[in-house]
Write a protein that holds these residues in place. Sequence first.
Motif, PDB file in Angstrom:
ATOM      1  N   SER A  55       0.893  -1.136  -0.082  1.00 35.62           N
ATOM      2  CA  SER A  55       0.061  -0.118   0.055  1.00 35.62           C
ATOM      3  C   SER A  55       0.970   1.173  -0.043  1.00 35.62           C
ATOM      4  CB  SER A  55      -1.091   0.057   1.189  1.00 35.62           C
ATOM      5  OG  SER A  55      -1.696   1.344   1.282  1.00 35.62           O
ATOM      6  N   VAL A  56       0.659   2.182  -0.677  1.00 38.06           N
ATOM      7  CA  VAL A  56       1.246   3.420  -0.708  1.00 38.06           C
ATOM      8  C   VAL A  56       0.750   4.195   0.277  1.00 38.06           C
ATOM      9  CG1 VAL A  56       1.551   5.696  -2.155  1.00 38.06           C
ATOM     10  CG2 VAL A  56       1.520   3.553  -3.275  1.00 38.06           C
ATOM     11  N   ASP A  57       1.509   4.436   1.534  1.00 38.66           N
ATOM     12  CA  ASP A  57       1.201   5.020   2.901  1.00 38.66           C
ATOM     13  C   ASP A  57       1.370   6.404   2.792  1.00 38.66           C
ATOM     14  OD1 ASP A  57      -0.475   2.671   3.959  1.00 38.66           O
ATOM     15  OD2 ASP A  57       1.715   1.580   4.067  1.00 38.66           O
ATOM     16  N   TYR A  58       2.379   6.990   1.999  1.00 34.99           N
ATOM     17  CA  TYR A  58       2.642   8.443   2.060  1.00 34.99           C
ATOM     18  C   TYR A  58       1.665   8.923   1.409  1.00 34.99           C
ATOM     19  CZ  TYR A  58       7.392   6.989   3.433  1.00 34.99           C
ATOM     20  OH  TYR A  58       8.763   6.783   4.008  1.00 34.99           O
ATOM     21  N   PRO A  59       1.539  10.360   1.964  1.00 36.12           N
ATOM     22  CA  PRO A  59       0.282  11.293   1.591  1.00 36.12           C
ATOM     23  C   PRO A  59       0.631  11.636   0.110  1.00 36.12           C
ATOM     24  CG  PRO A  59       1.174  12.071   3.575  1.00 36.12           C
ATOM     25  CD  PRO A  59       2.176  11.048   3.047  1.00 36.12           C
ATOM     26  N   VAL A  60      -0.334  11.314  -0.715  1.00 43.67           N
ATOM     27  CA  VAL A  60      -0.077  11.726  -2.518  1.00 43.67           C
ATOM     28  C   VAL A  60      -1.160  12.927  -2.689  1.00 43.67           C
ATOM     29  CG1 VAL A  60      -0.627  10.890  -4.745  1.00 43.67           C
ATOM     30  CG2 VAL A  60       0.517   9.423  -2.897  1.00 43.67           C
ATOM     31  N   LYS A  61      -0.671  13.853  -3.476  1.00 46.97           N
ATOM     32  CA  LYS A  61      -1.400  14.845  -3.724  1.00 46.97           C
ATOM     33  C   LYS A  61      -2.194  14.931  -5.120  1.00 46.97           C
ATOM     34  CE  LYS A  61       2.363  18.193  -5.371  1.00 46.97           C
ATOM     35  NZ  LYS A  61       2.713  19.456  -5.348  1.00 46.97           N
ATOM     36  N   ALA A  62      -1.377  13.795  -5.980  1.00 46.83           N
ATOM     37  CA  ALA A  62      -1.744  13.876  -7.463  1.00 46.83           C
ATOM     38  C   ALA A  62      -1.012  12.713  -8.039  1.00 46.83           C
ATOM     39  CB  ALA A  62      -1.350  15.190  -8.231  1.00 46.83           C
TER      40      ALA A  62
ATOM     41  N   ARG B 179      -5.347  11.652 -15.336  1.00 53.30           N
ATOM     42  CA  ARG B 179      -4.883  12.429 -14.198  1.00 53.30           C
ATOM     43  C   ARG B 179      -5.952  12.636 -12.958  1.00 53.30           C
ATOM     44  NH1 ARG B 179      -3.228  14.659 -19.122  1.00 53.30           N
ATOM     45  NH2 ARG B 179      -0.889  15.285 -19.001  1.00 53.30           N
ATOM     46  N   PHE B 180      -5.367  12.637 -11.792  1.00 49.97           N
ATOM     47  CA  PHE B 180      -6.095  12.667 -10.438  1.00 49.97           C
ATOM     48  C   PHE B 180      -5.314  13.474  -9.598  1.00 49.97           C
ATOM     49  CE2 PHE B 180      -7.320   8.538 -12.587  1.00 49.97           C
ATOM     50  CZ  PHE B 180      -8.688   8.059 -12.064  1.00 49.97           C
ATOM     51  N   GLN B 181      -6.195  14.141  -9.021  1.00 46.62           N
ATOM     52  CA  GLN B 181      -5.829  15.091  -7.791  1.00 46.62           C
ATOM     53  C   GLN B 181      -6.948  15.030  -6.700  1.00 46.62           C
ATOM     54  OE1 GLN B 181      -4.637  18.812  -9.480  1.00 46.62           O
ATOM     55  NE2 GLN B 181      -5.095  19.915  -7.744  1.00 46.62           N
ATOM     56  N   ASN B 182      -6.162  15.499  -5.465  1.00 42.39           N
ATOM     57  CA  ASN B 182      -7.021  15.668  -4.406  1.00 42.39           C
ATOM     58  C   ASN B 182      -6.816  17.167  -3.652  1.00 42.39           C
ATOM     59  OD1 ASN B 182      -4.767  15.593  -2.843  1.00 42.39           O
ATOM     60  ND2 ASN B 182      -4.939  13.542  -1.944  1.00 42.39           N
TER      61      ASN B 182
ATOM     62  N   LEU C 175      -9.145  14.714   1.098  1.00 41.81           N
ATOM     63  CA  LEU C 175      -8.215  13.637   0.535  1.00 41.81           C
ATOM     64  C   LEU C 175      -8.924  12.873  -0.837  1.00 41.81           C
ATOM     65  CD1 LEU C 175      -7.559  12.158   4.096  1.00 41.81           C
ATOM     66  CD2 LEU C 175      -6.050  13.796   2.429  1.00 41.81           C
ATOM     67  N   THR C 176     -10.229  13.189  -0.951  1.00 37.49           N
ATOM     68  CA  THR C 176     -10.901  12.517  -2.293  1.00 37.49           C
ATOM     69  C   THR C 176     -10.264  12.745  -3.440  1.00 37.49           C
ATOM     70  OG1 THR C 176     -13.199  12.579  -0.817  1.00 37.49           O
ATOM     71  CG2 THR C 176     -13.026  12.239  -3.411  1.00 37.49           C
ATOM     72  N   PHE C 177     -10.041  11.661  -4.274  1.00 35.91           N
ATOM     73  CA  PHE C 177      -9.303  11.895  -5.490  1.00 35.91           C
ATOM     74  C   PHE C 177     -10.319  11.993  -6.614  1.00 35.91           C
ATOM     75  CE2 PHE C 177      -5.361   9.907  -3.665  1.00 35.91           C
ATOM     76  CZ  PHE C 177      -4.694  10.863  -4.061  1.00 35.91           C
ATOM     77  N   TYR C 178     -10.323  13.125  -7.496  1.00 32.59           N
ATOM     78  CA  TYR C 178     -10.794  13.331  -8.687  1.00 32.59           C
ATOM     79  C   TYR C 178     -10.073  13.333  -9.926  1.00 32.59           C
ATOM     80  CZ  TYR C 178     -14.162  15.641  -5.302  1.00 32.59           C
ATOM     81  OH  TYR C 178     -14.966  16.040  -4.386  1.00 32.59           O
ATOM     82  N   GLU C 179     -10.844  12.649 -11.123  1.00 34.01           N
ATOM     83  CA  GLU C 179     -10.295  12.590 -12.123  1.00 34.01           C
ATOM     84  C   GLU C 179     -10.243  14.111 -12.982  1.00 34.01           C
ATOM     85  OE1 GLU C 179     -10.188  10.448 -16.666  1.00 34.01           O
ATOM     86  OE2 GLU C 179     -11.545  10.020 -15.359  1.00 34.01           O
ATOM     87  N   ILE C 180      -9.218  14.626 -13.409  1.00 31.29           N
ATOM     88  CA  ILE C 180      -9.116  15.917 -13.780  1.00 31.29           C
ATOM     89  C   ILE C 180      -9.544  16.003 -15.444  1.00 31.29           C
ATOM     90  CG2 ILE C 180      -7.954  18.179 -14.232  1.00 31.29           C
ATOM     91  CD1 ILE C 180      -8.360  17.308 -11.184  1.00 31.29           C
ATOM     92  N   LEU C 181     -10.657  16.162 -15.581  1.00 32.29           N
ATOM     93  CA  LEU C 181     -10.996  16.269 -17.150  1.00 32.29           C
ATOM     94  C   LEU C 181     -10.549  17.206 -17.768  1.00 32.29           C
ATOM     95  CD1 LEU C 181     -14.600  14.582 -17.156  1.00 32.29           C
ATOM     96  CD2 LEU C 181     -12.374  13.193 -17.444  1.00 32.29           C
ATOM     97  N   PHE C 182     -10.637  18.677 -17.333  1.00 28.54           N
ATOM     98  CA  PHE C 182     -10.439  19.792 -17.686  1.00 28.54           C
ATOM     99  C   PHE C 182      -9.966  20.805 -16.786  1.00 28.54           C
ATOM    100  CE2 PHE C 182     -11.338  24.238 -19.045  1.00 28.54           C
ATOM    101  CZ  PHE C 182     -10.431  24.382 -20.135  1.00 28.54           C
ATOM    102  N   GLY C 183      -8.737  21.370 -16.972  1.00 29.57           N
ATOM    103  CA  GLY C 183      -8.133  22.137 -16.050  1.00 29.57           C
ATOM    104  C   GLY C 183      -7.747  23.431 -16.545  1.00 29.57           C
ATOM    105  N   GLY C 184      -8.718  24.212 -16.505  1.00 28.88           N
ATOM    106  CA  GLY C 184      -8.735  25.602 -17.099  1.00 28.88           C
ATOM    107  C   GLY C 184      -8.462  26.469 -16.002  1.00 28.88           C
TER     108      GLY C 184
END
Length: 257
Positions: free
Chosen positions: A108-115, A131-134, A145-154
């Motif tokens: 398990s990746v236990d280190y905090p991930v931001k993207a 691409r995913f980001q929280n 902490l919820t990850f969302y898929e970034i469909l468009f990053g304007g």
Amino acid sequence: MNNKFFKQYFNAVFVAICILFSETGSAQLSLKLMGDDGIPHNLEFHDASGTSIPIGDRGDIGGSPLFKDQWGFAILHLKNGLTFSDSTVGFSLYNGRLFFKKEDKIYSVDYPVKAFLFEFAEDSDKEKIFRFQNGFPIINENDSLTFYEILFGGTSFKLLKLLNKKVHETYDYGVATRRVYYLYQQYFIFLPNKNIMIDLGINPTVKNLRKKLPKFSDQIKSYGSTHKLDSKNDDNLIQLFSFLDWEALNKSYAYQF
């Protein structure tokens, strides 16, 4: 020390630390019923007391809890500023956890991930990046902490998609009840200038979008009348919000943030 060597060195150290962390924390992973695709069909994660920590894969449930049904190449951006990449990373939509495989063991990746981003071969073996980001504001039952898929990053709009899998019971006449992983998805808009989230629901139609973004109602209506807008097609939604982002940047009078 060149960049390539440093990247390989850091990845090796990161993996070693993750493995050491799991071992020193008395956490154990048991892998059973490995399929031909390399995805575990019965994956259990236990803490020091032996209590099961569900990663979301059960042998008695049909389907897979993973974002994609195979291991993928991923680049993880940690919250401490470091970056880790590996070719065998999985993302469970059942509980939003990342994990990776090394020498037939799962960690398990236990280190905090931001993207993070995944690269998978799609149709005609063309590589597609996801691409995913929280770190987004709290909305509904979703936190930072919820990850969302970034469909468009304007600049003015970010189009996000929330994906999760839940266990769903299916009923077929004359057949015993089956439990399967069922994919749920929901769309959101993030307004960076106001730091707020807007829930677009599961089916962001033109009518729904005009209601959610009233100051852009005319632009959405006009765009929908001249372009095909299939709310079930992410590319259509991306094109719409690319247009709206341009409108917000170049015609600031149309939308006051």
